[in-house]
Design an enzyme around this catalytic site. Structure first.
Site, mmCIF file in Angstrom:
data_model
loop_
_atom_site.group_PDB
_atom_site.id
_atom_site.type_symbol
_atom_site.label_atom_id
_atom_site.label_comp_id
_atom_site.label_asym_id
_atom_site.label_seq_id
_atom_site.Cartn_x
_atom_site.Cartn_y
_atom_site.Cartn_z
ATOM 1 N N SER A 131 0.809 -1.227 0.000
ATOM 2 C CA SER A 131 0.000 0.000 0.000
ATOM 3 C C SER A 131 0.839 1.271 0.000
ATOM 4 O O SER A 131 1.879 1.347 0.661
ATOM 5 C CB SER A 131 -0.879 -0.014 1.255
ATOM 6 N N GLU A 133 0.110 3.675 1.682
ATOM 7 C CA GLU A 133 0.146 4.154 3.069
ATOM 8 C C GLU A 133 1.531 3.969 3.679
ATOM 9 O O GLU A 133 1.897 4.673 4.620
ATOM 10 C CB GLU A 133 -0.887 3.389 3.915
ATOM 11 N N TYR A 155 -1.583 0.009 10.674
ATOM 12 C CA TYR A 155 -1.864 -0.628 9.382
ATOM 13 C C TYR A 155 -0.655 -0.497 8.449
ATOM 14 O O TYR A 155 -0.219 -1.467 7.832
ATOM 15 C CB TYR A 155 -3.094 0.021 8.738
HETATM 16 P P1 NAP Z 1 -11.314 -4.759 1.643
HETATM 17 O O1 NAP Z 1 -12.479 -4.482 0.756
HETATM 18 O O2 NAP Z 1 -11.295 -4.185 3.017
HETATM 19 O O3 NAP Z 1 -11.158 -6.348 1.743
HETATM 20 C C1 NAP Z 1 -10.329 -6.943 2.698
HETATM 21 C C2 NAP Z 1 -10.498 -8.438 2.596
HETATM 22 O O4 NAP Z 1 -9.641 -9.059 3.579
HETATM 23 C C3 NAP Z 1 -11.914 -8.951 2.868
HETATM 24 O O5 NAP Z 1 -12.229 -9.942 1.928
HETATM 25 C C4 NAP Z 1 -11.816 -9.550 4.246
HETATM 26 O O6 NAP Z 1 -12.704 -10.602 4.484
HETATM 27 C C5 NAP Z 1 -10.389 -10.108 4.191
HETATM 28 N N1 NAP Z 1 -9.866 -10.440 5.508
HETATM 29 C C6 NAP Z 1 -9.905 -9.677 6.637
HETATM 30 N N2 NAP Z 1 -9.383 -10.366 7.674
HETATM 31 C C7 NAP Z 1 -9.008 -11.588 7.204
HETATM 32 C C8 NAP Z 1 -8.426 -12.741 7.787
HETATM 33 N N3 NAP Z 1 -8.124 -12.795 9.082
HETATM 34 N N4 NAP Z 1 -8.185 -13.810 6.978
HETATM 35 C C9 NAP Z 1 -8.516 -13.782 5.675
HETATM 36 N N5 NAP Z 1 -9.067 -12.726 5.054
HETATM 37 C C10 NAP Z 1 -9.321 -11.639 5.823
HETATM 38 O O7 NAP Z 1 -9.942 -4.311 0.937
HETATM 39 P P2 NAP Z 1 -9.663 -3.943 -0.603
HETATM 40 O O8 NAP Z 1 -9.907 -2.492 -0.783
HETATM 41 O O9 NAP Z 1 -10.317 -4.939 -1.461
HETATM 42 O O10 NAP Z 1 -8.079 -4.124 -0.639
HETATM 43 C C11 NAP Z 1 -7.498 -5.382 -0.948
HETATM 44 C C12 NAP Z 1 -6.078 -5.404 -0.399
HETATM 45 O O11 NAP Z 1 -5.313 -4.349 -0.968
HETATM 46 C C13 NAP Z 1 -5.975 -5.227 1.113
HETATM 47 O O12 NAP Z 1 -4.877 -5.986 1.557
HETATM 48 C C14 NAP Z 1 -5.668 -3.748 1.273
HETATM 49 O O13 NAP Z 1 -4.989 -3.508 2.497
HETATM 50 C C15 NAP Z 1 -4.790 -3.524 0.070
HETATM 51 N N6 NAP Z 1 -4.790 -2.169 -0.487
HETATM 52 C C16 NAP Z 1 -5.976 -1.566 -0.788
HETATM 53 C C17 NAP Z 1 -5.958 -0.312 -1.374
HETATM 54 C C18 NAP Z 1 -7.242 0.394 -1.742
HETATM 55 O O14 NAP Z 1 -7.190 1.611 -1.960
HETATM 56 N N7 NAP Z 1 -8.360 -0.314 -1.862
HETATM 57 C C19 NAP Z 1 -4.741 0.321 -1.650
HETATM 58 C C20 NAP Z 1 -3.551 -0.348 -1.342
HETATM 59 C C21 NAP Z 1 -3.591 -1.607 -0.776
HETATM 60 P P3 NAP Z 1 -14.073 -10.427 5.334
HETATM 61 O O15 NAP Z 1 -15.126 -10.031 4.340
HETATM 62 O O16 NAP Z 1 -14.312 -11.790 5.891
HETATM 63 O O17 NAP Z 1 -13.833 -9.381 6.371
HETATM 64 O O1 G4F Z 2 -10.632 6.582 2.576
HETATM 65 P P1 G4F Z 2 -9.644 6.514 3.672
HETATM 66 O O2 G4F Z 2 -10.105 5.918 4.957
HETATM 67 O O3 G4F Z 2 -8.385 5.779 3.067
HETATM 68 P P2 G4F Z 2 -6.838 5.711 3.481
HETATM 69 O O4 G4F Z 2 -6.649 5.980 4.927
HETATM 70 O O5 G4F Z 2 -6.075 6.576 2.537
HETATM 71 O O6 G4F Z 2 -6.518 4.174 3.219
HETATM 72 C C1 G4F Z 2 -6.982 3.501 2.059
HETATM 73 O O7 G4F Z 2 -6.019 3.596 1.036
HETATM 74 C C2 G4F Z 2 -4.759 2.963 1.340
HETATM 75 C C3 G4F Z 2 -3.819 3.216 0.156
HETATM 76 O O8 G4F Z 2 -3.165 4.447 0.339
HETATM 77 C C4 G4F Z 2 -5.007 1.494 1.581
HETATM 78 F F1 G4F Z 2 -3.832 0.858 1.819
HETATM 79 C C5 G4F Z 2 -5.950 1.320 2.761
HETATM 80 O O9 G4F Z 2 -6.228 -0.075 2.940
HETATM 81 C C6 G4F Z 2 -7.259 2.039 2.443
HETATM 82 O O10 G4F Z 2 -7.867 1.382 1.364
HETATM 83 O O11 G4F Z 2 -9.112 7.995 4.020
HETATM 84 C C7 G4F Z 2 -8.587 8.855 3.045
HETATM 85 C C8 G4F Z 2 -8.340 10.229 3.646
HETATM 86 C C9 G4F Z 2 -7.576 10.188 4.967
HETATM 87 O O12 G4F Z 2 -6.587 11.196 4.953
HETATM 88 C C10 G4F Z 2 -8.615 10.537 6.013
HETATM 89 O O13 G4F Z 2 -8.098 11.213 7.165
HETATM 90 O O14 G4F Z 2 -9.601 10.830 3.943
HETATM 91 C C11 G4F Z 2 -9.516 11.452 5.199
HETATM 92 N N1 G4F Z 2 -10.864 11.597 5.773
HETATM 93 C C12 G4F Z 2 -11.468 12.770 6.095
HETATM 94 N N2 G4F Z 2 -12.660 12.537 6.644
HETATM 95 C C13 G4F Z 2 -11.692 10.596 6.105
HETATM 96 C C14 G4F Z 2 -12.826 11.185 6.639
HETATM 97 N N3 G4F Z 2 -11.574 9.258 5.961
HETATM 98 C C15 G4F Z 2 -12.608 8.478 6.369
HETATM 99 N N4 G4F Z 2 -12.512 7.144 6.220
HETATM 100 N N5 G4F Z 2 -13.733 9.016 6.940
HETATM 101 C C16 G4F Z 2 -13.897 10.369 7.087
HETATM 102 O O15 G4F Z 2 -14.906 10.847 7.618
#
Ligand code: NAP
Ligand code: G4F
Length: 330
Positions: A131, A133, A155
């Site tokens: 990520s 992050e 995280y």
């Molecule tokens: P998500 O919608 O939150 O999905 C997370 C998945 O992980 C869910 O299927 C969840 O299953 C599973 N999980 C949680 N705890 C687990 C455990 N103990 N064992 C097995 N599976 C488990 O996340 P996403 O947005 O699809 O992201 C996919 C991956 O990319 C994650 O690793 C995330 O950290 C990473 N990532 C995401 C972003 C982004 O912007 N979306 C960016 C960078 C990296 P349940 O339904 O059972 O909870």
């Molecule tokens: O949507 P967010 O919660 O995503 P964040 O923290 O950037 O993380 C996501 O992206 C990562 C990749 O860079 C992934 F690895 C991670 O698993 C996840 O998918 O927040 C985005 C921004 C933050 O700066 C937060 O402080 O939005 C700001 N924010 C402002 N108000 C808020 C809010 N975020 C959330 N969730 N809720 C609010 O009310």
């Protein structure tokens, strides 16, 4: 003679990316298997409805024997580790479980893979969902594969561990293990706890008279937001390379949460959102990641990958989808 059908195992199949990746791999003719946790996972139905051809295996990233069983049951050519505790804000409240799943889960899966593969460590290709992050308190902009990591949340620390471990297993055991450093990617399937979906859902409900206001945290944070459907393609491309490597996947454009509000409310015909939005300290983070913007030059050059959906189109897609969904509540 046609090539043998390839098999993939996806952890995190119930999540946003798991669903898009499963659709992509099924369309490419893969046999797709997914790991699902819990004795009665409420998202099982959604997976069965959207991707009925995926075969589900019970398992948990914290339980190594369950991972080994899943690997033995499906004998994959490719493993995509998308499972994680992925909500940054939650990771301060539950740092231990975040570490168990998001960090040690990678160790469990890599070790299970090594046990499963025996001497033939390069037979199965591995993708780790790293990520942006991890860049946290960014040391340069835009961020690329060699930018110093400075994680700012439990995280991000867990993701940095998973990233370094993936690189280490590649270097130690010749595993074909790649780490995709993906910047924020969103879609109508995004969990409602993340800011884009929280906003698109609230905009839809406010414009339909179902909700009065929206309580937010830091409006000045900036993110490089792309479309999840584009990003899963980059994951697949990484595992099609002869040599495993690490890649940043991003759009190269960054926008503030404030701009997100501008665009999202405008999509519903509301030009001034200030009467509807208020800020509350409960949504502020102990340590914020102020501004992320990625340089995906390597992914473009080596993988031939580039994003198709831009920021405005993405936000409009999410608001339209939520409007359609929320109209059922009228
Ligand atoms: P998500 O919608 O939150 O999905 C997370 C998945 O992980 C869910 O299927 C969840 O299953 C599973 N999980 C949680 N705890 C687990 C455990 N103990 N064992 C097995 N599976 C488990 O996340 P996403 O947005 O699809 O992201 C996919 C991956 O990319 C994650 O690793 C995330 O950290 C990473 N990532 C995401 C972003 C982004 O912007 N979306 C960016 C960078 C990296 P349940 O339904 O059972 O909870
Ligand atoms: O949507 P967010 O919660 O995503 P964040 O923290 O950037 O993380 C996501 O992206 C990562 C990749 O860079 C992934 F690895 C991670 O698993 C996840 O998918 O927040 C985005 C921004 C933050 O700066 C937060 O402080 O939005 C700001 N924010 C402002 N108000 C808020 C809010 N975020 C959330 N969730 N809720 C609010 O009310």
């Amino acid at each position: 003679m046609s090539a043998p059908r390839r098999t993939a195992l996806i952890t995190g199949i119930t999540g946003q990316d798991g669903l898009y990746l499963a659709e992509l791999l099924l369309a490419k003719g893969y046999a797709v298997h997914g790991l699902i946790r819990g004795q009665h996972n409420p998202k099982r139905e959604l997976v069965e409805q959207l991707v009925p051809d995926v075969r589900l295996h019970h398992g948990d990233l914290t339980d190594q024997s369950s991972l080994l069983r899943a690997l033995r049951a499906c004998e994959p050519d490719e493993v995509y580790n998308l499972g994680a505790v992925s909500f940054v804000a939650y990771s301060w409240q539950n740092p231990h479980v975040t570490t168990d799943v998001t960090a040690l889960g990678v160790l469990n899966l890599l070790e299970a893979l090594r046990l499963h593969s025996g001497d033939d460590t390069s037979a199965v290709r591995f993708y780790q969902a790293s990520s942006s992050e991890m860049f946290g308190k960014v040391q340069e902009s835009p961020q690329h594969e060699r930018t110093l990591l400075w994680p700012r949340s439990p995280y991000a620390v867990a993701k940095a561990y998973g990233h370094h471990l993936t690189v280490n297993y590649r270097e130690s055991y010749a595993l074909h293990a790649s780490s995709g450093i993906l910047f924020n990617h969103e879609s109508p399937r995004r969990g409602p706890e993340f800011v884009t979906r929280k906003v698109s859902q609230a905009v839809a409900r406010i414009s339909l008279g179902l909700q009065d206001d929206l309580v937010m945290g830091n409006l000045d944070a900036e993110r490089d937001w792309g479309f999840a459907g584009d990003y899963v393609e980059a994951m697949w491309l990484m595992l099609q390379q002869d040599v495993a490597d690490d890649y940043v996947v991003a759009t190269g454009q960054t926008h503030s949460v404030r701009e997100l509000l501008d665009v999202a409310f405008a999509c519903a015909g509301i030009d001034d959102w200030t009467p509807y939005v208020r800020q509350d300290a409960q949504h502020l983070r102990p340590a914020e990641v102020d501004r992320l913007v990625g340089d995906a030059g390597k992914a473009r050059r080596v993988l031939g990958w580039q994003p198709r959906v831009g920021f405005h189109e993405l936000v409009a897609m999410m608001v339209e989808s939520d409007l359609a969904e929320q109209k059922h509540h009228l």
